[in-house]
Design an enzyme around this catalytic site. Structure first.
Site, PDB file in Angstrom:
ATOM      1  N   GLY A 516     -28.306 -41.805 -20.040  1.00 58.25           N
ATOM      2  CA  GLY A 516     -27.084 -42.566 -19.942  1.00 58.25           C
ATOM      3  C   GLY A 516     -27.319 -44.055 -19.724  1.00 58.25           C
ATOM      4  O   GLY A 516     -26.548 -44.881 -20.178  1.00 58.25           O
ATOM      5  N   ASP A 631     -21.629 -36.307 -14.995  1.00 60.00           N
ATOM      6  CA  ASP A 631     -22.083 -36.226 -16.386  1.00 60.00           C
ATOM      7  C   ASP A 631     -22.955 -34.994 -16.592  1.00 60.00           C
ATOM      8  O   ASP A 631     -24.053 -35.069 -17.118  1.00 60.00           O
ATOM      9  CB  ASP A 631     -22.821 -37.510 -16.783  1.00 60.00           C
ATOM     10  CG  ASP A 631     -22.909 -37.669 -18.296  1.00 60.00           C
ATOM     11  OD1 ASP A 631     -22.206 -36.923 -19.008  1.00 60.00           O
ATOM     12  OD2 ASP A 631     -23.681 -38.529 -18.755  1.00 60.00           O
TER      13      ASP A 631
END
Ligand SMILES: *[C@@H]1O[C@H](CO)[C@@H](O)[C@H](O)[C@H]1NC(C)=O
Ligand SMILES: *[C@@H]1O[C@H](CO)[C@@H](O)[C@H](O)[C@H]1NC(C)=O
Ligand SMILES: *[C@@H]1O[C@H](CO)[C@@H](O)[C@H](O)[C@H]1NC(C)=O
Ligand SMILES: *[C@@H]1O[C@H](CO)[C@@H](O)[C@H](O)[C@H]1NC(C)=O
Ligand SMILES: *[C@@H]1O[C@H](CO)[C@@H](O)[C@H](O)[C@H]1NC(C)=O
Ligand SMILES: *[C@@H]1O[C@H](CO)[C@@H](O)[C@H](O)[C@H]1NC(C)=O
Ligand SMILES: *[C@@H]1O[C@H](CO)[C@@H](O)[C@H](O)[C@H]1NC(C)=O
Ligand SMILES: *[C@@H]1O[C@H](CO)[C@@H](O)[C@H](O)[C@H]1NC(C)=O
Length: 823
Positions: A516, A631
């Protein structure tokens, strides 16, 4: 026992001693001629508990204690000499006349003893099957006649059958006190009491300061702990009479359970998972920020879902508006209209609350609510009343003085009737009711649309405000102050040169993927250790302080289902994290790959599902630091050589100071296909948004298909919708990955799909928390019906993107999205 005894008697005694030495470890009783020392133990009759000498974790100090016999990892439930450790291997525990249990050290000094005011002709000490260590007469089994029992002097653990509370006859108060630390069992800062002034409530204190209340018992549970519901493992018992007041719990099944007060003041209910061979936190309190005692002051109400979290009750206003608006809510709220008892007050009903502090309360049983009102109205100092027992709907609870520590409990809160000036009370509104109804009907439409507009405006304002106040950047240092003062960054710092060498100057060949917040490389340290190196890209929005905080945060997290951080590197512009290397890469390489999928049999998949669940539970419930991952997805689940799952990539994780459960953000970070509706659309995230992602992941693991991009010619649903459709049609087994053939346990698979669907339900409140998930996965039993999942059509995701600029930072099929609201 080695008193100078002569001749034959000595000989006789020696032979008895030799005999008892052999028995030690099998018997549950010590007589005055026996003792235990060294590694000797006594075991309760049914084999559940052991009494012996132990050293806690890394400490070399020795203590006498009781722990579970059948649980592999020593779990100590009681300590005798918690304040005075033995510093060498020696030490003798024995029972002496007229009925004392004593512990002597090397030099024969008594360092600990039980105390009792009564005596017995033939005292023995016995470890009962309940874990209670008792001193009693050999011929006496009546608990009322015990000289002393460890259940009266617990340490940090409450076991089934232990009474926590007050005995007014003996004046004894039984309460828990935390250990100082996992290495030091001496009394720490926190204590857990049953406060018997007013209607009894459980409280946790830090020193003399009240920190948390469970709220009063309401017949079904504690008013402030809605997650504690009727269950098949244990039940609570509440006894209130003139002789004693206590709370205790009893077992309903063979599941081993205990309640502990951690060194940081967290009350944890544990159950032993026999299958996984580990303890699971079933429940933990305090649960969120609103649980910190009196946060919003008198007549304030706390609600974690709104911002700011404190509000005055309706018809009340901040006492000091300046301070209140600055976030210091401790002075609370005052009435808009003062009471006037003489000319007549009324009551206003407030619904959906944890009942306020009952320290200044009184109660009676068997009265109807109407009667309660009458009684309260008569006494000018009575400020509120409510139903005492909501299971039977009878009895009253009366408050005198200010109402403190109220919290909004959505779905499971209680009603409280607060004394108000007659103009502000409910009865006032009843006049002209008919008129109101007809007016309301005609106005309904207008109000509805007006309300919608206002609601939207308010939400927007709130978001804007949050941004201004800098609530965006997550500040772990706040959550961390305690720890940080003690030890700063414990994490090893790596030199940049070493990392450059290990990764061959971040060579493309060593690149493992893109996380990410930047690329991840494989590295080989000079010592030969393989590592994964995460290099935060320059464009990363993380600041240095936040990065450090994150590093500290992950370093503190230790769980076999979380990837382990080995160190970090901060030099110049470079911010790098060094993790253990996972040879099997990530879960998406397996489950979404035509050939590799075949190597994942059901057992492995189920093992992975349970591992992820445990890792997530740890994140959500770990005592000090609550982490919401935000996430969770297949590519963030790494697999070690034995296919054990490890949750990774905490770049987007948020930490909460051991109490909040969620928040609101205008920067939505996550991955489409895994994001819960309330998070993707409204930016509301909580542990339940992680639960949603977990549900998606679970269904992906079972089906071997991606949620996002799933296509079916029969309908337009995504994978979740497809799973739900099959489930509704009782064809859920058709969801199973064909590669599994028939080699699976269909009840386990069905159960998993069912649990997965429960996790992805539209409404966050309906989704189970991770402890329930683990429990449901591991145990047979009835599961609630799953309702429609959130986001079951691919299409309804799109609207989240409309008003925001979307920035992607990944090259893989799944993308971690960062949405910045255009505001
Ligand atoms: C230990 O104390 C007991 C009684 O207090 C005494 O009889 C015994 O002699 C002592 N032993 C030693 C080694 O000091
Ligand atoms: C035994 O306890 C006494 C009193 O607490 C203490 O003075 C002595 O040093 C201890 N002896 C050993 C060997 O620990
Ligand atoms: C036992 O000891 C505790 C503290 O050391 C004391 O408060 C209590 O009164 C004692 N009990 C008896 C029965 O002597
Ligand atoms: C039990 O102990 C083993 C090794 O001592 C450790 O690896 C494992 O994590 C422990 N399990 C729990 C539940 O603490
Ligand atoms: C809030 O106000 C109270 C009383 O006015 C004061 O004692 C306290 O220190 C304040 N707290 C903070 C954090 O400013
Ligand atoms: C209870 O009443 C006392 C005396 O009026 C007061 O000092 C105290 O703050 C009250 N406690 C609560 C929780 O209302
Ligand atoms: C309450 O009512 C029940 C049944 O109506 C009765 O059995 C019980 O004795 C009553 N208790 C009190 C304290 O009046
Ligand atoms: C009102 O209730 C309080 C607390 O129970 C009591 O002390 C007081 O005497 C009562 N006053 C009247 C007038 O009944």
């Amino acid at each position: 026992m080695k008193k100078s005894i002569n001749g034959i008697l000595l000989l006789f005694l020696v032979s008895v001693l030799c005999l008892t030495e052999k028995i030690a470890g099998l018997t549950d009783t010590l007589t005055t001629t026996q003792s235990i020392k060294g590694d000797e133990t006594i075991i309760s009759a049914g084999g559940s508990f052991v009494l012996g000498f132990f050293s806690p974790s890394s400490s070399t100090n020795r203590y006498v204690g009781i722990w579970y016999n059948k649980i592999p990892n020593q779990t100590v439930v009681w300590v005798a000499n918690r304040e005075v450790p033995l510093i060498s291997k020696s030490g003798v525990l024995e029972v002496i006349k007229p009925g004392l249990l004593v512990l002597r050290n090397d030099t024969n000094n008594t360092i600990w003893k039980s105390n009792s005011s009564t005596s017995a002709p033939n005292p023995v000490v016995q470890l009962l099957e309940t874990g209670n260590l008792v001193v009693k007469d050999a011929n006496q089994d009546d608990p009322g006649m015990f000289l002393w029992q460890s259940f009266d002097y617990p340490t940090d653990t409450s076991l089934p059958g232990m009474k926590l509370g007050h005995n007014f006859v003996t004046g004894l108060e039984v309460y828990l006190s935390s250990w100082k630390s996992p290495e030091d069992p001496s009394p720490g800062e926190y204590t857990h009491h049953c406060d018997s002034t007013g209607y009894p409530q459980n409280i946790v204190k830090k020193g003399s300061i009240l920190r948390f209340r469970t709220g009063p018992w309401n017949g079904l549970g504690f008013s402030g702990v809605p997650s504690l519901q009727k269950n098949s493992i244990f039940s609570y018992e509440v006894v209130i009479n003139s002789k004693e007041v206590y709370y205790s719990f009893k077992l309903l099944s063979s599941t081993i359970t205990r309640y502990t007060l951690s060194p940081s003041g967290v009350g944890q209910r544990w159950t032993w998972d026999n299958q996984a061979r580990s303890w699971i936190i079933y429940l933990s309190t305090p649960d969120d920020t609103c649980d910190s005692y009196g946060l919003c002051g008198a007549y304030g109400s706390c609600d974690t879902r709104i911002s700011p979290i404190c509000e005055c009750l309706d018809k009340f206003s901040p006492k000091f508006p300046d301070k209140w608006n600055k976030g210091n809510w401790s002075n609370g709220c005052i009435r808009n209209v003062a009471l006037d008892c003489q000319s007549g007050d009324g009551f206003k009903k407030y619904s959906g609350f944890k009942l306020p502090d009952t320290h200044n309360s009184s109660y009676n049983t068997n009265t109807s609510l109407k009667e309660c009102r009458r009684i309260c109205l008569k006494n000018c100092s009575c400020t509120a009343y409510s139903t005492l027992d909501i299971s039977s709907g009878s009895g009253c609870l009366f408050w005198f003085g200010d109402l403190i520590d109220m919290k909004v409990i959505s779905g499971a809160g209680q009603d409280i009737h607060v004394r108000m000036a007659s103009s502000d009370s409910d009865s006032n509104g009843k006049k002209g009711k008919k008129l109101v109804i007809s007016l309301a009907l005609s106005l309904a439409m207008v109000l509805l649309s007006l309300g919608l507009v206002l609601l939207l405006q308010r939400r927007n304002k709130k978001r804007a405000k949050q941004k201004k106040e800098g609530m965006e950047g997550f500040n772990l240092s706040m959550a961390y102050t305690d720890e940080r003062h003690k030890k700063d960054l414990e994490l090893p710092l790596f030199e940049l040169s070493r990392i450059i060498k290990a990764t061959d100057n971040f060579s493309f060949n060593n690149k493992l993927g893109e996380g990410g917040f930047g690329p991840v490389y494989k590295g080989l340290l000079e010592e030969g250790q393989e590592v994964a190196v995460k290099r935060l890209s320059e464009h990363s929005t993380q600041g240095l302080e936040e990065f450090k905080n994150e590093a500290i945060c992950i370093a503190k997290l230790q769980h076999r289902n979380l990837v382990k951080l080995l160190g970090c590197c901060i030099e110049g512009k470079e911010k790098i994290l060094i993790y253990e290397y996972m040879p099997n890469k990530s879960l998406d390489f397996f489950i979404f790959d035509q050939t590799k999928r075949k190597s994942l049999d059901w057992l492995t998949r189920f093992h992975i599902i349970q591992g992820i669940a445990r890792g997530l539970l740890y994140l959500h419930q770990d005592s000090r630091l609550r982490i919401i991952h935000r996430d969770l997805k297949a590519s963030n689940i790494l697999l070690d050589a034995d296919m054990n799952p490890k949750i990774s990539d905490f770049g987007t994780a948020r930490s909460f100071g051991g109490n909040e459960t969620g928040a609101n953000t205008s920067r939505v970070v996550g991955t489409h296909g895994y994001m819960s509706p309330e998070y993707a659309v409204d930016g509301l995230f909580s542990v339940k948004s992680d639960v949603f992602s977990f549900g998606v992941l679970l269904i992906e693991i079972v089906s071997g298909k991606r949620n996002r991009g799933f296509l079916h010619h029969g309908h337009q649903f995504n994978l979740l919708g497809h799973a739900w459709k099959l489930y509704k049609e009782e064809r859920a087994l058709e969801l199973v990955d064909l590669h599994l053939g028939n080699s699976y346990n269909s009840s386990e698979v069905l159960r998993s799909i069912h649990v997965g669907l429960l996790c992805v339900q539209q409404c966050p409140e309906d989704r189970p928390d991770m402890s329930s998930v683990i429990f449901m996965l591991g145990n047979e039993g009835h599961l609630p019906e799953a309702t429609q999942p959130g986001f079951f059509m691919e299409r309804n995701i799109v609207k989240a993107d409309n008003s925001s600029s979307t920035q992607a930072s990944s090259s893989k099929g799944e993308i971690t999205m960062t949405q910045l609201e255009a505001r």
